[in-house]
Design a protein around this motif. Structure first.
Motif, PDB file in Angstrom:
ATOM      1  N   VAL A  69      57.918  31.450  54.269  1.00  0.00           N
ATOM      2  CA  VAL A  69      58.494  32.489  53.220  1.00  0.00           C
ATOM      3  C   VAL A  69      59.360  33.732  52.667  1.00  0.00           C
ATOM      4  N   ARG A  70      60.257  32.965  51.578  1.00  0.00           N
ATOM      5  CA  ARG A  70      61.099  33.928  51.346  1.00  0.00           C
ATOM      6  C   ARG A  70      60.858  34.625  50.187  1.00  0.00           C
ATOM      7  N   ALA A  71      61.530  36.108  49.652  1.00  0.00           N
ATOM      8  CA  ALA A  71      61.501  36.739  49.111  1.00  0.00           C
ATOM      9  C   ALA A  71      62.675  36.703  47.737  1.00  0.00           C
ATOM     10  N   MET A  72      62.412  36.979  46.674  1.00  0.00           N
ATOM     11  CA  MET A  72      62.813  37.771  45.656  1.00  0.00           C
ATOM     12  C   MET A  72      62.674  38.743  45.773  1.00  0.00           C
ATOM     13  N   VAL A  73      63.366  39.492  45.103  1.00  0.00           N
ATOM     14  CA  VAL A  73      63.149  40.594  44.568  1.00  0.00           C
ATOM     15  C   VAL A  73      64.077  41.611  43.593  1.00  0.00           C
ATOM     16  N   MET A  74      63.425  41.478  42.708  1.00  0.00           N
ATOM     17  CA  MET A  74      64.138  41.766  41.371  1.00  0.00           C
ATOM     18  C   MET A  74      64.478  43.136  40.973  1.00  0.00           C
ATOM     19  N   ALA A  75      66.218  43.404  41.107  1.00  0.00           N
ATOM     20  CA  ALA A  75      67.069  44.465  41.433  1.00  0.00           C
ATOM     21  C   ALA A  75      68.149  44.734  39.922  1.00  0.00           C
ATOM     22  N   ALA A  76      67.739  44.170  38.996  1.00  0.00           N
ATOM     23  CA  ALA A  76      68.939  43.993  38.006  1.00  0.00           C
ATOM     24  C   ALA A  76      68.644  44.512  36.842  1.00  0.00           C
ATOM     25  N   GLY A  77      67.326  45.426  36.590  1.00  0.00           N
ATOM     26  CA  GLY A  77      66.746  46.169  35.267  1.00  0.00           C
ATOM     27  C   GLY A  77      67.432  46.663  34.975  1.00  0.00           C
ATOM     28  N   ALA A  78      68.019  47.352  33.529  1.00  0.00           N
ATOM     29  CA  ALA A  78      68.800  48.432  32.992  1.00  0.00           C
ATOM     30  C   ALA A  78      67.623  49.452  33.546  1.00  0.00           C
ATOM     31  N   GLY A  79      66.519  50.203  33.372  1.00  0.00           N
ATOM     32  CA  GLY A  79      66.304  51.041  33.859  1.00  0.00           C
ATOM     33  C   GLY A  79      66.005  52.312  32.746  1.00  0.00           C
ATOM     34  N   THR A  80      66.165  51.418  31.156  1.00  0.00           N
ATOM     35  CA  THR A  80      65.684  52.033  30.171  1.00  0.00           C
ATOM     36  C   THR A  80      65.063  53.068  29.795  1.00  0.00           C
ATOM     37  N   ARG A  81      63.417  53.092  30.315  1.00  0.00           N
ATOM     38  CA  ARG A  81      62.393  53.426  30.433  1.00  0.00           C
ATOM     39  C   ARG A  81      63.107  55.159  31.259  1.00  0.00           C
ATOM     40  N   LEU A  82      63.809  54.953  31.730  1.00  0.00           N
ATOM     41  CA  LEU A  82      64.133  55.748  33.155  1.00  0.00           C
ATOM     42  C   LEU A  82      65.309  56.690  32.349  1.00  0.00           C
ATOM     43  N   ARG A  83      65.914  56.502  31.195  1.00  0.00           N
ATOM     44  CA  ARG A  83      67.002  57.101  31.304  1.00  0.00           C
ATOM     45  C   ARG A  83      66.471  58.693  30.631  1.00  0.00           C
ATOM     46  N   PRO A  84      67.659  59.684  31.097  1.00  0.00           N
ATOM     47  CA  PRO A  84      68.532  59.625  31.487  1.00  0.00           C
ATOM     48  C   PRO A  84      69.010  59.384  33.407  1.00  0.00           C
ATOM     49  N   LEU A  85      68.100  59.739  33.808  1.00  0.00           N
ATOM     50  CA  LEU A  85      67.986  59.643  35.335  1.00  0.00           C
ATOM     51  C   LEU A  85      69.315  58.101  35.659  1.00  0.00           C
ATOM     52  N   THR A  86      69.029  56.658  35.271  1.00  0.00           N
ATOM     53  CA  THR A  86      69.482  55.333  36.006  1.00  0.00           C
ATOM     54  C   THR A  86      70.793  55.455  34.643  1.00  0.00           C
ATOM     55  N   GLN A  87      71.046  56.693  34.334  1.00  0.00           N
ATOM     56  CA  GLN A  87      73.038  56.629  33.373  1.00  0.00           C
ATOM     57  C   GLN A  87      73.691  55.744  34.760  1.00  0.00           C
ATOM     58  N   ASP A  88      73.732  56.480  35.610  1.00  0.00           N
ATOM     59  CA  ASP A  88      74.143  56.565  36.767  1.00  0.00           C
ATOM     60  C   ASP A  88      73.982  56.317  37.886  1.00  0.00           C
ATOM     61  N   VAL A  89      72.442  55.792  38.248  1.00  0.00           N
ATOM     62  CA  VAL A  89      71.482  55.463  39.196  1.00  0.00           C
ATOM     63  C   VAL A  89      71.042  54.103  38.641  1.00  0.00           C
ATOM     64  N   PRO A  90      71.269  52.611  39.678  1.00  0.00           N
ATOM     65  CA  PRO A  90      70.187  52.116  38.965  1.00  0.00           C
ATOM     66  C   PRO A  90      69.052  51.627  39.089  1.00  0.00           C
ATOM     67  N   LYS A  91      67.987  51.939  38.676  1.00  0.00           N
ATOM     68  CA  LYS A  91      66.905  51.616  39.057  1.00  0.00           C
ATOM     69  C   LYS A  91      66.209  51.743  39.863  1.00  0.00           C
ATOM     70  N   PRO A  92      66.637  50.570  41.400  1.00  0.00           N
ATOM     71  CA  PRO A  92      65.933  50.697  42.052  1.00  0.00           C
ATOM     72  C   PRO A  92      66.269  51.683  43.225  1.00  0.00           C
ATOM     73  N   MET A  93      67.073  52.694  42.699  1.00  0.00           N
ATOM     74  CA  MET A  93      68.373  53.541  43.889  1.00  0.00           C
ATOM     75  C   MET A  93      67.159  54.491  43.017  1.00  0.00           C
ATOM     76  N   VAL A  94      66.476  54.944  42.326  1.00  0.00           N
ATOM     77  CA  VAL A  94      65.927  56.302  41.732  1.00  0.00           C
ATOM     78  C   VAL A  94      64.939  56.611  43.374  1.00  0.00           C
ATOM     79  N   THR A  95      64.954  57.785  43.158  1.00  0.00           N
ATOM     80  CA  THR A  95      64.110  57.952  44.778  1.00  0.00           C
ATOM     81  C   THR A  95      62.474  57.937  44.797  1.00  0.00           C
ATOM     82  N   ILE A  96      61.528  58.090  45.538  1.00  0.00           N
ATOM     83  CA  ILE A  96      60.356  58.473  46.119  1.00  0.00           C
ATOM     84  C   ILE A  96      60.608  59.163  47.171  1.00  0.00           C
TER      85      ILE A  96
END
Length: 345
Positions: free
Chosen positions: A5-32
């Motif tokens: 089993v291999r995996a594809m992780v979708m990490a290309a989204g623009a994260g428009t609903r999380l703006r302005p946090l995703t203005q300079d940070v890709p959505k998958p790099m937003v920290t939890i």
């Protein structure tokens, strides 16, 4: 189920609903809880022995490549697929067909937080002899997500992506966690923008392919809005996700990273998390449900409650924050009060 089993992780989204946090940070790099949300996905894949992973990238791709590299730090092998123009969820998968076509594969979102038991998901898929399987989660608010209806054997009989009020017939939403047999790739057109929810799943239903819904009992949160982002932080602090917190617990509910100094006169209320190499000055108040990143400086007389502070933030005297989010490197030098705000971007 065929092949490793291999995996594809979708990490290309623009994260428009999380703006302005995703203005300079890709959505998958937003920290939890001081870790990129994408890291939780990769760690969960490794937990279940899935180590061959490919990520598609678009927004600020170098940040993701620089942080995760070849994946060896997490015990996995990472490859990347850069999309200069977004191809859609299914189109991005078709674009890496050569990586996925040899056997059963998983598709997950790189910007959702989940502790789904992938072993159980794959066993369900194999037991049903499914062509495709969708991870489903019952939730109360369902109009931002695709909803499904399934029969007594869990075979999906209807699917609507982000329904209107009059279309609601189920509270089981599409989590964006999928298992496919490699033959499904043939149903996705090459080089075309193509979507799972609006196009591929309805097509597979029309073709009467055996697609099933797997009802998840595990934690799942779509980090798609500031409200959900805040909720995920709270859930991690409360232990609802089953994920560990970085640092050490100095007392019940208070986690502190290495090299952090908390002056004797500071007040720290749990649950909260303070990162590495921080300084919390005498007279500062760190209230419950606050997450502070690395190298923060919190001055005397400042109060932070229900707030999320990213790395390298400096907060001067007399600053009061409640339910705020501060981006990397923010400096608040003058006394101020802010509520329900995103600051520094």
């Amino acid at each position: 189920m065929k092949g490793p089993v291999r995996a594809m992780v979708m990490a290309a989204g623009a994260g428009t609903r999380l703006r302005p946090l995703t203005q300079d940070v890709p959505k998958p790099m937003v920290t939890i809880a001081n870790r990129p949300v994408l890291q939780y996905t990769i760690e969960n894949l490794k937990r279940y022995g899935i180590t061959e992973i490919i990520l598609n990238l678009h927004n600020h791709p170098d940040q993701i490549r620089h942080y995760f590299g070849d994946g060896s730090k997490w015990g996995v092998s990472l490859q990347y697929s850069y999309e200069p123009k977004l191809l859609g969820t299914a189109g991005g998968v078709k674009n890496v067909e050569a990586f996925l076509k040899q056997g059963t594969f998983i598709v997950l979102s790189g910007d959702g937080l989940t502790t789904i038991n992938l072993k159980n998901l794959l066993a369900f898929h194999a037991r049903k002899k499914a062509f495709g399987t969708i991870g489903l989660k019952p939730i109360d608010t369902r109009f931002d997500y695709g909803v499904t209806i399934r029969n007594s054997s869990s075979r999906i009989t209807r699917f609507i992506e982000k329904p209107k009020w009059g279309d609601v017939f189920s509270n089981e939403v599409n989590t964006g966690i999928y298992v496919f047999e490699p033959q499904a790739l043939a149903f996705i057109p090459k080089g075309k923008i193509y979507d799972f929810g609006h196009e591929l799943w309805p097509l597979l239903l029309k073709k009467k392919k055996p697609i099933f819904g797997y009802p998840m009992k595990d934690y799942w949160c779509d980090i798609g809005s500031l409200t959900e982002y805040r909720r995920a932080q709270r859930d991690v602090l409360e232990g609802l996700t089953g994920t560990s917190l970085p640092g050490r617990q100095i007392r019940r509910g208070v986690w502190v990273g290495e090299g952090t100094v908390i002056d004797r006169g500071a007040r720290v209320e749990g649950p909260c998390l303070i990162g590495r190499d921080c300084r919390i000055a005498d007279g500062a108040v760190i209230g419950a449900y606050t997450v502070i990143g690395s190298r923060a400086r919190i001055s005397k007389g400042s109060e932070l409650r229900h707030s999320i502070v990213w790395d390298d933030v400096q907060i001067g005297q007399g600053v009061r924050l409640e339910n705020c989010i501060l981006s990397h490197g923010t400096k608040l030098r003058e006394p101020m009060a802010a509520f329900d705000s995103v600051i520094g971007v």
